[in-house]
Every structure is written in C-alpha cells, then in structure tokens.
Write an enzyme that holds these catalytic residues in place. Sequence first.
Site, mmCIF file in Angstrom:
data_model
loop_
_atom_site.group_PDB
_atom_site.id
_atom_site.type_symbol
_atom_site.label_atom_id
_atom_site.label_comp_id
_atom_site.label_asym_id
_atom_site.label_seq_id
_atom_site.Cartn_x
_atom_site.Cartn_y
_atom_site.Cartn_z
ATOM 1 N N GLU A 206 0.832 -1.197 0.000
ATOM 2 C CA GLU A 206 0.000 0.000 0.000
ATOM 3 C C GLU A 206 0.872 1.254 0.000
ATOM 4 O O GLU A 206 1.965 1.266 0.571
ATOM 5 C CB GLU A 206 -0.939 0.004 1.209
ATOM 6 C CG GLU A 206 -2.018 -1.054 1.103
ATOM 7 C CD GLU A 206 -2.982 -1.051 2.285
ATOM 8 O OE1 GLU A 206 -4.133 -1.455 2.088
ATOM 9 O OE2 GLU A 206 -2.584 -0.646 3.393
ATOM 10 N N CYS B 15 3.619 8.672 0.925
ATOM 11 C CA CYS B 15 4.117 7.743 1.931
ATOM 12 C C CYS B 15 4.347 6.402 1.254
ATOM 13 O O CYS B 15 3.392 5.750 0.814
ATOM 14 C CB CYS B 15 3.095 7.614 3.058
ATOM 15 S SG CYS B 15 3.600 6.511 4.394
ATOM 16 N N CYS C 273 5.926 -6.453 7.627
ATOM 17 C CA CYS C 273 6.881 -5.853 8.556
ATOM 18 C C CYS C 273 7.300 -6.899 9.576
ATOM 19 O O CYS C 273 6.532 -7.806 9.907
ATOM 20 C CB CYS C 273 6.247 -4.650 9.267
ATOM 21 S SG CYS C 273 7.417 -3.672 10.252
ATOM 22 N N CYS D 286 5.514 -3.826 16.312
ATOM 23 C CA CYS D 286 5.158 -2.756 17.253
ATOM 24 C C CYS D 286 3.688 -2.934 17.635
ATOM 25 O O CYS D 286 2.823 -3.047 16.756
ATOM 26 C CB CYS D 286 5.398 -1.388 16.633
ATOM 27 S SG CYS D 286 7.130 -1.099 16.200
ATOM 28 N N CYS E 244 0.790 -0.660 16.209
ATOM 29 C CA CYS E 244 0.778 -0.456 14.762
ATOM 30 C C CYS E 244 0.119 -1.640 14.065
ATOM 31 O O CYS E 244 0.528 -2.789 14.251
ATOM 32 C CB CYS E 244 2.209 -0.275 14.258
ATOM 33 S SG CYS E 244 2.340 -0.056 12.466
ATOM 34 N N GLY F 183 6.774 -1.606 6.494
ATOM 35 C CA GLY F 183 8.144 -2.071 6.625
ATOM 36 C C GLY F 183 9.075 -1.109 7.339
ATOM 37 O O GLY F 183 8.749 0.053 7.587
ATOM 38 N N GLU F 184 10.244 -1.599 7.666
ATOM 39 C CA GLU F 184 11.322 -0.833 8.290
ATOM 40 C C GLU F 184 12.367 -0.524 7.216
ATOM 41 O O GLU F 184 13.089 -1.416 6.754
ATOM 42 C CB GLU F 184 11.944 -1.639 9.430
ATOM 43 C CG GLU F 184 13.292 -1.149 9.936
ATOM 44 C CD GLU F 184 13.316 0.301 10.389
ATOM 45 O OE1 GLU F 184 14.074 1.082 9.781
ATOM 46 O OE2 GLU F 184 12.570 0.648 11.327
ATOM 47 N N SER G 125 12.053 7.174 7.923
ATOM 48 C CA SER G 125 11.651 6.939 9.309
ATOM 49 C C SER G 125 12.080 5.548 9.747
ATOM 50 O O SER G 125 11.885 4.568 9.032
ATOM 51 C CB SER G 125 10.127 7.060 9.439
ATOM 52 O OG SER G 125 9.705 6.772 10.759
ATOM 53 N N SER H 125 10.830 6.788 15.217
ATOM 54 C CA SER H 125 9.585 6.375 15.876
ATOM 55 C C SER H 125 9.915 6.068 17.340
ATOM 56 O O SER H 125 10.305 4.951 17.677
ATOM 57 C CB SER H 125 9.012 5.133 15.176
ATOM 58 O OG SER H 125 8.610 5.443 13.862
ATOM 59 N N LEU H 126 9.759 7.060 18.194
ATOM 60 C CA LEU H 126 10.198 6.933 19.581
ATOM 61 C C LEU H 126 9.101 6.355 20.479
ATOM 62 O O LEU H 126 9.247 5.278 21.042
ATOM 63 C CB LEU H 126 10.661 8.290 20.104
ATOM 64 C CG LEU H 126 11.353 8.289 21.465
ATOM 65 C CD1 LEU H 126 12.612 7.440 21.442
ATOM 66 C CD2 LEU H 126 11.683 9.713 21.899
ATOM 67 N N HIS H 127 8.048 7.116 20.698
ATOM 68 C CA HIS H 127 6.809 6.657 21.321
ATOM 69 C C HIS H 127 6.870 6.362 22.820
ATOM 70 O O HIS H 127 5.823 6.091 23.432
ATOM 71 C CB HIS H 127 6.248 5.434 20.593
ATOM 72 C CG HIS H 127 6.152 5.604 19.124
ATOM 73 N ND1 HIS H 127 5.500 6.678 18.549
ATOM 74 C CD2 HIS H 127 6.659 4.852 18.097
ATOM 75 C CE1 HIS H 127 5.585 6.572 17.228
ATOM 76 N NE2 HIS H 127 6.296 5.488 16.937
ATOM 77 N N ASN I 17 -4.241 6.252 15.812
ATOM 78 C CA ASN I 17 -5.254 5.898 14.823
ATOM 79 C C ASN I 17 -5.737 4.476 15.084
ATOM 80 O O ASN I 17 -4.970 3.524 14.929
ATOM 81 C CB ASN I 17 -4.668 6.013 13.408
ATOM 82 C CG ASN I 17 -4.301 7.447 13.072
ATOM 83 O OD1 ASN I 17 -5.141 8.330 13.127
ATOM 84 N ND2 ASN I 17 -3.038 7.675 12.740
ATOM 85 N N CYS J 213 -1.469 6.989 9.841
ATOM 86 C CA CYS J 213 -0.267 6.396 10.410
ATOM 87 C C CYS J 213 -0.591 5.173 11.252
ATOM 88 O O CYS J 213 -1.431 5.226 12.149
ATOM 89 C CB CYS J 213 0.434 7.449 11.263
ATOM 90 S SG CYS J 213 1.949 6.876 12.036
#
Length: 408
Positions: free
Chosen positions: A118, A131, A138, A142, A145, A203-204, A235, A257-259, A334, A377
Amino acid sequence: MIVSVSATAASAAETVLRRLSLVGRTRAGLSEALAEIGVPEKERRMRVGQLWNWIYHYGVREFDAMTTISKGLRGQLAERFSLDLPTVTAEQVSTDGTRKWLMRMPSTGPHDRGAEIECVYIPEVDRGTLCVSSQVGCTLTCTFCHTGTQRLVRNLKTEEIVAQLMVARDRLGDFPNRQPPEGAFVPNDGGRFVSNIVFMGMGEPLYNFDGVRDAIGVITDDQGLSLGRRRITVSTSGVVPQIGPLGEEMGTMLAISLHAVRDELRNELVPLNKKYPIKDLLEACRNYPGLSNAKRITFEYVMLKGVNDSDAEARELVRLLKGIPAKINLIPFNPWPGTKYECSDWDRIERFSEIVFRAGYASPVRTPRGRDILAACGQLKSETEKLSARARLMLDEAQAAAPAVAAE
C-alpha cells in the site's frame, strides 16, 4: 470512496511471465538492459540518458513515444522489455482528499502473482506528500501499529520502491502534458503534485538499506524525478547501526519512531528497543551526519491514552532530547480493529504539546489524514488483506477464461 479495478485489470495477459519493466531501474540497470539487446558499450551512456529522460521526466508508457531514439532500437526494447507500472488493484479516496493505492507488483513467473503493498498520497495546502513502503509486511511487531501485525514477506526491490512514485505521478497527472484527476491538489508554484516523500509506509526502511538507498538515488536524480534529498524523510524504529550510514550515503531527513521515554515501556511498544535501547538510539541521533537546526531530526510520538501521555513523560522527553536539534511530532493514535489502545483525549494531547513547546521544541500535533480509509499512520494492512483476496479471485477468473493465452 473505493474505486476497485475491474476484472480487466487482472487480465489473462498478467498470468503470463511479463517482459521485465525498465521502470524503476537505476542508470546501471538501464545500461545492463541495453547490453542485453546488443547496444555497443560506447553508445550506452547516451542511450541511458535518453531512456532516463523519457521514463522519469516524461513518464511515457510506450517505447514508440521515445522520439529521440531510433525506430529500430525502440523495436528491440519493446520486444525484450516493457514500461509497465505495478497494477493498481484498488484506489480509495478519503473525504479529506488522501488517496490510498493497493498495488500489485509485476509477477516474475507463472506461479507468482506479485507482491502487494500500500502507498498513500496526502495533499496539503503547500505540498503533496507520498508515503511509500519499503517492505512487504513488517518484522518489527510494534504493538500499537496495525502494519506490524502483518508478517514480513520480503524486502521490496529498488524498482518496486521507485515504481510507487511513478504510479502516484501517473494517476495524479503529475507528468508533463497529463491532466490531474478532479479534486487533486494543484501546486500554486508550478511544482509537481508529489513534492515530498516519507518512508513511513509498510516495513522498516533500514532493514532494506540497499534497496532504499538505490531508490533514493533514482528519485533524486536531477535529470528525471528530481526530488531534493531534503524533501525525503526516512523513518526508522531505531535500527541504530544503520542510522549513521543513512546520513552518510543518502543525506535525507531522519525521523525516529520513539513513542516512549522509558525502556520498559518502549520494549513493549517497539520491541526493537530490546536490541537497541533508548540511550544507544539517541546517541546515534546526536551523531547523525549533517545534523543542525536547519536539518533537525523528527521524533514521532504516538499518543496512547493512559500509556505514554502524562506530564511527567512529556518532561522526560524534553530531558532526553536535550542538545539534539529536533522537532517532536505528536501523533493521535489511529485505531484499528482489535487494538487494545485508545487515543489520548484532546486536552491531554494539548497539555503534552504545551510542555514540549515551552521547552523550546516545535511540537505539532499531526492532523489525522485518511482515517476513514485506514490510510493514517499505523493503519496500513487491513484493506490490503481484504482486497488481496478480491484481486486473487479476479486473477483466477482471468486464468480460467483464457487458458490459451496462459499457455503461450
């Protein structure tokens, strides 16, 4: 609004091994293609330049349109190669103008239907951001996510990453002499619709380092797609060993991506933290090549109700980032089906933002875009799985309808 591609988009022709597409290839890749059809080495550099201009600047879909190339060479190219883009299985358009495309990459054999990913286009007043995905699925898992609940299938090839931008520009009328679709963002400065790219899709990116690096090389080439490296953001969830090489070899903007501000919580939210804890991650950020007030790192922080949104955590975030030129991007969570998390209340997000802002950091709250089509996101996945089944059914029907073509 969902616009599904008709059965003709999964035609019988797609069930046969395709001619390999030249779209998305590097200059070296185009040179190799010319060598395959016998173009002399001393001639290839010129021919690569011609192909590059037609493919990436003009976005042509047929070799016959390449009028600066001899008819004989055009014929040779058409016999051996194509200019195919990934198949858009479905297009969804949000009420806010965000567009999400489900793309199926060209198959590589009779038993390969092609990878599906996507890609999301977000129109804004002063820019159009694409994006893009770097992997099929992935591997990071996480917990907040949705994409992370989908297993990793494989890395995307360089061509498949570049092709996402090509599809976006093609469907937006973003090549010369193309008409944009109704309601599309129209740049008021003469620029193109897609002005910025973020590697924040599936993905990373730093687990597909070579593919992402080479794709950025194609995207930033000033003779073709011509996006500046400062308009590209990669990212990462914190693949520490690759952060320095990212800055050295790609020179893009960096987002983290800290969070969470404590290892215990980040271990849960971003399991990669068990391998590369916060201290090591922030040290890599402090040493990021080219880091300055003009080239700040964006720290992404998803706001989870009662999990990471307290005043104390806002103050600890400020303490952790001291000395790093940074912007803190607060992301309202989200939701997606089955998640255990909730989005922080709006007054809590505003309070968190105020603490960060008073400490001297820009702390914009990212406006959720495309939530109604699961394009926001952390939401990429569910429509892929649902629509993939539909695409497979269409493909199976096409195979049954045209066995003679498939057998050729």
